[in-house]
Design a protein around this motif. Structure first.
Motif, PDB file in Angstrom:
ATOM      1  N   PRO A  10      34.206  81.437  40.593  1.00 27.10           N
ATOM      2  CA  PRO A  10      33.992  81.413  41.939  1.00 27.10           C
ATOM      3  C   PRO A  10      35.094  80.416  42.759  1.00 27.10           C
ATOM      4  CG  PRO A  10      31.868  80.113  40.962  1.00 27.10           C
ATOM      5  CD  PRO A  10      32.873  80.594  39.821  1.00 27.10           C
ATOM      6  N   ALA A  13      24.294  85.265  39.607  1.00 23.92           N
ATOM      7  CA  ALA A  13      23.274  86.288  40.032  1.00 23.92           C
ATOM      8  C   ALA A  13      24.186  87.516  40.200  1.00 23.92           C
ATOM      9  CB  ALA A  13      22.501  86.007  41.256  1.00 23.92           C
ATOM     10  N   TRP A  14      25.501  87.548  40.954  1.00 23.57           N
ATOM     11  CA  TRP A  14      26.289  88.719  40.949  1.00 23.57           C
ATOM     12  C   TRP A  14      26.746  89.226  39.639  1.00 23.57           C
ATOM     13  CZ3 TRP A  14      31.538  88.638  39.810  1.00 23.57           C
ATOM     14  CH2 TRP A  14      32.334  89.897  40.298  1.00 23.57           C
ATOM     15  N   SER A  68      26.538  82.293  32.914  1.00 21.46           N
ATOM     16  CA  SER A  68      25.646  83.305  33.189  1.00 21.46           C
ATOM     17  C   SER A  68      24.719  83.800  31.926  1.00 21.46           C
ATOM     18  CB  SER A  68      26.425  84.472  33.278  1.00 21.46           C
ATOM     19  OG  SER A  68      27.502  84.416  34.291  1.00 21.46           O
ATOM     20  N   LEU A  74      30.866  81.011  47.923  1.00 18.51           N
ATOM     21  CA  LEU A  74      29.541  81.171  47.179  1.00 18.51           C
ATOM     22  C   LEU A  74      29.494  80.091  46.203  1.00 18.51           C
ATOM     23  CD1 LEU A  74      29.830  84.501  44.945  1.00 18.51           C
ATOM     24  CD2 LEU A  74      31.993  83.094  45.304  1.00 18.51           C
ATOM     25  N   THR A  75      28.189  79.888  45.737  1.00 22.28           N
ATOM     26  CA  THR A  75      27.790  78.850  44.948  1.00 22.28           C
ATOM     27  C   THR A  75      27.988  79.529  43.462  1.00 22.28           C
ATOM     28  OG1 THR A  75      25.438  79.386  45.007  1.00 22.28           O
ATOM     29  CG2 THR A  75      26.029  77.740  46.579  1.00 22.28           C
ATOM     30  N   ARG A  76      27.769  78.438  42.554  1.00 21.82           N
ATOM     31  CA  ARG A  76      27.677  79.027  41.148  1.00 21.82           C
ATOM     32  C   ARG A  76      26.634  79.921  40.858  1.00 21.82           C
ATOM     33  NH1 ARG A  76      27.505  74.591  36.440  1.00 21.82           N
ATOM     34  NH2 ARG A  76      29.507  74.201  36.880  1.00 21.82           N
ATOM     35  N   GLU A  77      25.540  79.441  41.327  1.00 27.63           N
ATOM     36  CA  GLU A  77      24.211  80.190  41.267  1.00 27.63           C
ATOM     37  C   GLU A  77      24.512  81.757  41.886  1.00 27.63           C
ATOM     38  OE1 GLU A  77      24.249  77.251  42.286  1.00 27.63           O
ATOM     39  OE2 GLU A  77      23.502  76.423  40.272  1.00 27.63           O
ATOM     40  N   GLN A  78      25.004  81.657  42.920  1.00 29.38           N
ATOM     41  CA  GLN A  78      25.075  83.140  43.569  1.00 29.38           C
ATOM     42  C   GLN A  78      26.262  83.849  42.807  1.00 29.38           C
ATOM     43  OE1 GLN A  78      26.573  81.593  47.525  1.00 29.38           O
ATOM     44  NE2 GLN A  78      24.736  82.191  48.330  1.00 29.38           N
ATOM     45  N   ALA A  79      27.248  83.162  42.102  1.00 30.61           N
ATOM     46  CA  ALA A  79      28.219  83.765  41.229  1.00 30.61           C
ATOM     47  C   ALA A  79      27.531  84.450  40.064  1.00 30.61           C
ATOM     48  CB  ALA A  79      29.341  82.857  41.011  1.00 30.61           C
ATOM     49  N   PRO A 110      33.747  89.670  46.220  1.00 27.27           N
ATOM     50  CA  PRO A 110      32.796  90.210  45.033  1.00 27.27           C
ATOM     51  C   PRO A 110      33.035  91.670  45.207  1.00 27.27           C
ATOM     52  CG  PRO A 110      31.751  88.346  46.377  1.00 27.27           C
ATOM     53  CD  PRO A 110      32.948  88.724  47.312  1.00 27.27           C
ATOM     54  N   ALA A 113      33.490  84.918  50.830  1.00 28.95           N
ATOM     55  CA  ALA A 113      33.660  84.684  49.369  1.00 28.95           C
ATOM     56  C   ALA A 113      34.546  85.044  48.764  1.00 28.95           C
ATOM     57  CB  ALA A 113      32.179  85.150  48.996  1.00 28.95           C
TER      58      ALA A 113
END
Lengths: 296, 296
Positions: free
Chosen positions: B95, B106-107, B129, B99-104, B55, B4
């Motif tokens: 991102p 959440a991070w 976000s 990693l997906t946009r959703e994972q980014a 990340p 990632a």
């Protein structure tokens, strides 16, 4: 320390049989290299592939690809627009990072020896890999082509660097070595006329002597019968002296003076990020653009 | 699986004190991220940095950079051409791979919380976000700027997503979040005239409604007193809809109609390889060029 990476841009003498092209690509892909480009052309009867990886990955890809190509490609039945001496015609290597040119050259000698021994194909080293006093440029090495050499004993100046002293009966010979980055660019013209393409190429070669935008540019006019188009085929050999945008701009200007239009261009293979950045900088008249600013 | 990687392009409200800029860059570099770009401008009184990494690396770089910036930058004494709400004014994340946009997203929420708690700076989430029903665009979030908000209680619509309910007395607030790729491009004009720059920007905004080459393009005319130059500042927000070459071409045409010349352009920050490829494709009228063909 940076991980060492090498770019490899093999040219194979097969541009029509897609089963063979697929078999070659499968052989390359199984070595886990990253494939950047694949294109084939039935008029040139040629496939260009570009991939990168660590030295062991690239070595494995080249040897596996070679085995498939030598088995499947028969030059005794091959006729194409592009000059060639072998099934695996030329295998250029460009060090990307993590190794010097000298290290890349040393590595290329080892892979050339393995290639020649395993596949029984004579291998000629070229460009930076060529030994002192030997021919180093591809057009000279390839002179006479497959038909002119087959069956003859390869001695003296024609003695290969590795492998048998005769061409492989169906797969010819292979030229291999470390070279500088090179950009292969085609310009398609309208009207689609062979003589116009040749005349534009001639004027580009003449202008090269005085125009810095054309430094290190090779130009050739070609006719592609299957697509009924004419093309000015360009090689930018000194990529640090000019860039794709300035070269195409010069071709457009030369063509324009002949009332010919450049209707499209085409990049064959790959371009290094620094050379892509240089072309963008020219096209946009950018101040201080660095290839580090191109993020993948 | 792909490793990632996240791109971060923080904008800091300091473009004059090179000791502070150096301290910020040192803080970023010590997190082992790859730095793609650094530029500062004394008229904007602003520094733009671009770096990428895993990340955890990016998280560490942002927190360390924030600590230095909050300690050293005092917005009560800051006057510049560019709107801002904080010392660490905005921290965009893009991102890159793995990693997906959703994972980014959440991070990004986790790093925003840590940033607010450790540095006692209110943090507003923006773009992808931003939470449902909240303001998501930067200009609206920043309205009133530091001077308009300092000392006031931040409640209701103005309540931050994380951190204290008042601006930090010297470091203001920070806007943070995952956004789409964006290209920031400046065009310098001759004659160097503020009104001409504003008029070109106005015409670009007007033409945007009908010209697909200008889809998602924001334009602003600026005057840079220290360099005595005028600039049309452009943001390409929908990078998949147009490209840098077509945008600059449109600006050149609009300027030309006003007898103004675009003498140079400048990329602030970075451009993704796919967007660089798109611009090259336009500039060279290329057939089928893929960003995979750009090799680093």
């Amino acid at each position: 320390m940076q991980r060492a990476r090498i770019l490899c841009i093999p040219n194979l003498s097969e541009g029509r049989d897609t089963a063979t092209i697929r078999a070659v690509v499968d052989a390359v892909a199984s070595a886990k290299v990253q494939i950047h480009h694949l294109s084939w052309d039935e008029d040139h009867h040629r496939t260009v592939l570009a991939f990168s990886g660590t030295p062991p990955q690239v070595r494995q890809a080249v040897l596996q690809m070679g085995a498939v190509a030598v088995e499947r490609i028969d030059l005794t039945r091959h006729r194409g627009a592009h000059p060639r001496i072998g099934a695996v015609d030329v295998v250029p290597f460009v060090p990307l990072e993590g190794l010097t040119r000298e290290q890349a050259v040393a590595w290329s000698l080892r892979i050339a020896r393995s290639f020649a021994r395993r596949l029984r194909v004579p291998v000629y080293l070229y460009e930076h890999s060529a030994r002192e006093g030997r021919i180093r440029d591809l057009p000279t090495l390839r002179k006479g082509e497959f038909e002119g050499w087959v069956g003859k004993r390869l001695t003296g100046e024609r003695a290969p660097d590795f492998g048998p002293k005769r061409l492989h009966p169906t797969a010819g010979a292979t030229v291999m070595g470390v070279r500088d980055p090179l950009i292969a660019l085609n310009c398609y013209i309208h009207p689609p006329d062979y003589d116009l393409a040749r005349e534009i190429a001639r004027r580009i070669r003449a202008e090269r002597e005085t125009n810095p935008a054309l430094r290190g540019v090779r130009a050739l006019g070609l006719w592609l019968p299957s697509r009924r188009t004419a093309q000015v085929s360009l090689n930018i050999t000194q990529t640090d002296q000019t860039d794709m945008f300035r070269v195409v701009d010069a071709v457009r200007r030369v063509a324009d003076a002949m009332r010919v239009e450049v209707v499209a261009t085409e990049l064959v293979g790959v371009v290094l990020a620094q050379d892509a950045a240089r072309a963008l900088q020219s096209a946009l008249e950018m101040l201080g653009f660095d290839s580090q600013q191109i993020v993948r």
